[in-house]
Design an enzyme around this catalytic site. Structure first.
Site, PDB file in Angstrom:
ATOM      1  N   ARG A  24      -4.227   1.466  -6.812  1.00 13.65           N
ATOM      2  CA  ARG A  24      -5.063   0.452  -6.164  1.00 13.65           C
ATOM      3  C   ARG A  24      -5.990   1.111  -5.165  1.00 13.65           C
ATOM      4  O   ARG A  24      -5.556   1.834  -4.273  1.00 13.65           O
ATOM      5  CB  ARG A  24      -4.186  -0.598  -5.463  1.00 13.65           C
ATOM      6  CG  ARG A  24      -3.366  -1.414  -6.436  1.00 13.65           C
ATOM      7  CD  ARG A  24      -2.557  -2.481  -5.714  1.00 13.65           C
ATOM      8  NE  ARG A  24      -1.606  -3.107  -6.628  1.00 13.65           N
ATOM      9  CZ  ARG A  24      -0.629  -3.921  -6.249  1.00 13.65           C
ATOM     10  NH1 ARG A  24      -0.477  -4.219  -4.969  1.00 13.65           N
ATOM     11  NH2 ARG A  24       0.186  -4.437  -7.139  1.00 13.65           N
ATOM     12  N   SER A 116      -3.228  -7.080  -7.986  1.00  8.03           N
ATOM     13  CA  SER A 116      -2.189  -8.070  -7.682  1.00  8.03           C
ATOM     14  C   SER A 116      -2.634  -9.079  -6.622  1.00  8.03           C
ATOM     15  O   SER A 116      -3.559  -9.847  -6.839  1.00  8.03           O
ATOM     16  CB  SER A 116      -0.903  -7.358  -7.258  1.00  8.03           C
ATOM     17  OG  SER A 116       0.159  -8.267  -7.122  1.00  8.03           O
ATOM     18  N   HIS A 117      -1.992  -9.054  -5.467  1.00 10.79           N
ATOM     19  CA  HIS A 117      -2.242 -10.038  -4.415  1.00 10.79           C
ATOM     20  C   HIS A 117      -3.322  -9.585  -3.438  1.00 10.79           C
ATOM     21  O   HIS A 117      -3.582 -10.282  -2.451  1.00 10.79           O
ATOM     22  CB  HIS A 117      -0.940 -10.302  -3.646  1.00 10.79           C
ATOM     23  CG  HIS A 117      -0.322  -9.045  -3.100  1.00 10.79           C
ATOM     24  ND1 HIS A 117       0.228  -8.086  -3.911  1.00 10.79           N
ATOM     25  CD2 HIS A 117      -0.187  -8.583  -1.835  1.00 10.79           C
ATOM     26  CE1 HIS A 117       0.683  -7.090  -3.161  1.00 10.79           C
ATOM     27  NE2 HIS A 117       0.439  -7.365  -1.906  1.00 10.79           N
ATOM     28  N   THR A 352      12.125  -0.976  -3.681  1.00  9.79           N
ATOM     29  CA  THR A 352      11.026  -1.888  -3.955  1.00  9.79           C
ATOM     30  C   THR A 352      10.197  -1.346  -5.120  1.00  9.79           C
ATOM     31  O   THR A 352       9.873  -0.167  -5.170  1.00  9.79           O
ATOM     32  CB  THR A 352      10.141  -2.048  -2.712  1.00  9.79           C
ATOM     33  OG1 THR A 352      10.926  -2.648  -1.665  1.00  9.79           O
ATOM     34  CG2 THR A 352       8.934  -2.920  -2.995  1.00  9.79           C
ATOM     35  N   GLU A 371      12.506  -9.947  -5.530  1.00 12.28           N
ATOM     36  CA  GLU A 371      12.093  -9.221  -4.337  1.00 12.28           C
ATOM     37  C   GLU A 371      11.673 -10.215  -3.267  1.00 12.28           C
ATOM     38  O   GLU A 371      11.131 -11.284  -3.577  1.00 12.28           O
ATOM     39  CB  GLU A 371      10.914  -8.298  -4.645  1.00 12.28           C
ATOM     40  CG  GLU A 371      11.217  -7.212  -5.657  1.00 12.28           C
ATOM     41  CD  GLU A 371      10.013  -6.335  -5.968  1.00 12.28           C
ATOM     42  OE1 GLU A 371      10.216  -5.176  -6.320  1.00 12.28           O
ATOM     43  OE2 GLU A 371       8.868  -6.826  -5.849  1.00 12.28           O
ATOM     44  N   SER A 373       9.229 -10.083  -1.548  1.00 13.36           N
ATOM     45  CA  SER A 373       7.767 -10.167  -1.540  1.00 13.36           C
ATOM     46  C   SER A 373       7.272 -11.168  -2.579  1.00 13.36           C
ATOM     47  O   SER A 373       6.248 -10.959  -3.218  1.00 13.36           O
ATOM     48  CB  SER A 373       7.160  -8.787  -1.791  1.00 13.36           C
ATOM     49  OG  SER A 373       7.715  -8.185  -2.950  1.00 13.36           O
TER      50      SER A 373
END
Length: 557
Positions: A24, A116-117, A352, A371, A373
């Site tokens: 990313r 993703s987010h 994670t 998770e 998250s």
């Protein structure tokens, strides 16, 4: 029509090390000369055991630069000897759907274009990640190979004149360097929905919603919008306005597509009015979820996982397969551990990163995982799955004929409550963040600290264990070290510090705090009040405010 490939000279570009969810970076970084090409070539060479004759899935969340990157990857696959690519129409495919399609069509893997987010747009973020043939994120031994390729790359291959039309569903066949190359454009919504119908009892869910239950689903202008519209409205019969922000947009409509109380504030506000019985939000690529009850009753991801674990066998899929075990990421609360103990099931604690669940699933040792998250999923695919989580929750509510809030409070009465909160300090300067972690590493390495008593207000905690979490995979025995600082106290309270690997720049410090309570009189207290002493101890011990200059977190969940 025949095409010829071209070999283009290139050279290594620093910083192309994939994180827990791919590479990313800011869009502007990806737009640098050869940046995308280098990484894609490295994926093909390092991620696939054999490029020649392979089949790959390509899909993404619709963010800025996704379509251009999709077409570029098709050209590079053609030039490198890939036999076939399966592409979503217009390139739009949720991360769970990519995993579903990889497994359904038994391909050699997939390339997912998502951050993703993280926000989208020309001044925001982009990402590329590789999933292996099991449908899950590439494990560390594969991402290490990809990274090594990026450090020695000298050229990439491309078929510059091949311009595939991905706007229409269908199969196109080309001849590239004398070999056949196919591009199959699919409607991935249909494949995904077909699979959901095998897992859940859609007639029962439709009947449940027909009793007057009102739902509100916010897709946050991410890729899950069309999937949610198809399932919730067309299949289950909810009104069309039950799914909002369902058109994928390159910049997510200016939203930060992260389903939490801060960034999904519009949904929280609407749910607080009391008109809806159930609410949910998804992130940009559709793998994360947030669950809300009437009056915006918030379900923590840790509690969500535990509740689903308790009722899992009300879902037809698990009636058929049986429950094989549970797992959670290390920072996720121990609520699901208590369910596992009561049901005599194994509960694994992993680092994670969803890839750590894949080995356990492939070995037949895991059915449900999650998770903190906002990620929940099962062994139906090898990614977390936001819409699956919504259907799982609706299945529980229909089975128990209760509200979200009633369901959670029943759970607390049965198991006690694991109070939990997470503080995110986003985009911190890297140097002070690294110094803080180095100081904490030194602290946990000094075992003379075990037994020390920490006091804040009227609460005292005795340190029982301190370490930097290390995980040995029970399947392949690989070891993952330095996965997060843990301070575990004698009453099972925990303080955890991690530097996140999902951002595109700077450092995000994540502080996790957990405390267990078995007194029913305290179950409905505010977690921020219950955990305040632990929060104060964590901030004082870490010197986070002094080192970073931050007097408050960016996000609290």
């Amino acid at each position: 029509m025949s095409y010829s490939s071209t070999t283009v000279s290139s050279s290594p570009i620093e910083g192309q090390k994939p994180g827990t969810s791919g590479l990313r970076k800011a869009v502007k970084v990806y737009l640098q000369k050869n940046y995308t090409e280098n990484f894609v070539q490295s994926i093909l060479e390092g991620g696939l055991s054999k490029i020649e004759g392979s089949t790959l899935v390509i899909g993404g969340d619709g963010r800025y630069y996704e379509k251009e990157a999709t077409l570029l990857i098709i050209k590079m696959c053609a030039a490198n000897g890939v036999s076939k690519v399966i592409v979503a129409q217009d390139g739009l495919m949720s991360t769970p759907a990519v995993s579903c399609v990889i497994r359904k069509y038994k391909t050699n893997g997939g390339i997912i274009l998502t951050a993703s987010h993280n926000p989208g747009g020309p001044d925001a973020d982009f990402g590329i990640k590789f999933n292996t043939e099991n449908g899950g994120p590439a494990p560390e031994n594969v991402t290490d190979k990809i990274f090594e390729r990026t450090k020695s790359i000298s050229q990439y291959k491309i078929c510059p004149d091949l311009n595939a039309d991905i706007s229409k569903v269908g199969l196109s066949t080309y001849t590239v360097d004398g070999k056949e190359f196919s591009v199959q454009v699919i409607d991935s919504v249909l494949d995904y929905v077909e699979y959901m119908k095998e897992i859940f009892d859609f007639p029962a869910l439709k009947n449940y919603l027909s009793t007057g239950k009102q739902v509100l689903i916010d897709a946050m202008n991410g890729v899950m919008g069309p999937y949610a519209k198809k399932v919730i409205c067309e299949e289950l019969g909810a009104p069309q306005n039950s799914v909002v922000n369902c058109t994928p947009l390159e910049d997510f409509g200016g939203k930060h597509p992260d389903p939490n109380l801060t960034y999904a504030a519009d949904l929280v506000t609407e749910m607080a009015k009391g008109h809806y019985d159930f609410g949910a939000a998804f992130d940009g690529d559709g793998d994360r979820n947030m669950i809300l009850g009437k009056n915006a009753f918030f379900v923590t991801p840790s509690d969500s996982l535990a509740v689903l674990a308790h009722y899992l066998e009300c879902i037809p899929y698990f009636k058929e397969t049986g429950v094989k075990g549970y797992a959670r990421s290390m920072p996720t609360s121990g609520a699901v551990d208590r369910v596992a103990k009561a049901k005599n099931q194994t509960c694994f604690e992993v680092p994670t990163g969803w890839k750590f669940f894949g080995n356990l699933m492939d070995a037949g040792r895991l059915s449900l995982c999650g998770e903190e998250s906002f990620g929940t999923g099962s062994d139906h695919i090898r990614e977390k799955d936001g819409l699956w989580a919504v259907l799982a929750w609706l299945s529980v509510l229909a089975n128990q004929n209760c509200s979200v809030e009633e369901c959670i409070k029943r759970h607390w009465q049965t198991y006690g409550r694991n109070f939990y909160t997470r503080y995110d300090y986003e985009n911190c300067e890297s140097e002070p963040a690294n110094k803080m972690m180095a100081n904490l590493n030194a602290y946990v390495a000094d075992q003379s600290n075990i037994g020390k008593v920490f006091t804040s207000g009227d609460k005292s905690y005795t340190l029982a264990k301190a370490d930097n979490f290390s995980y040995t995979d029970p399947v392949d025995h690989s070891i993952s070290k330095n996965q997060g600082i843990r301070l575990i106290f004698s009453d099972d309270s925990r303080i955890i510090f991690r530097l996140s690997g999902t951002g595109s720049s700077g450092a995000t410090i994540r502080l996790y705090l957990e405390g267990y309570e078995s007194d029913p009189a305290k179950y409905e207290m505010d977690p921020q009040v219950v955990l305040r002493p632990l929060i104060d101890i964590a901030l004082k011990l870490s010197q986070l405010p002094e080192l970073t200059g931050r007097d408050a977190p960016t996000v609290i969940t």
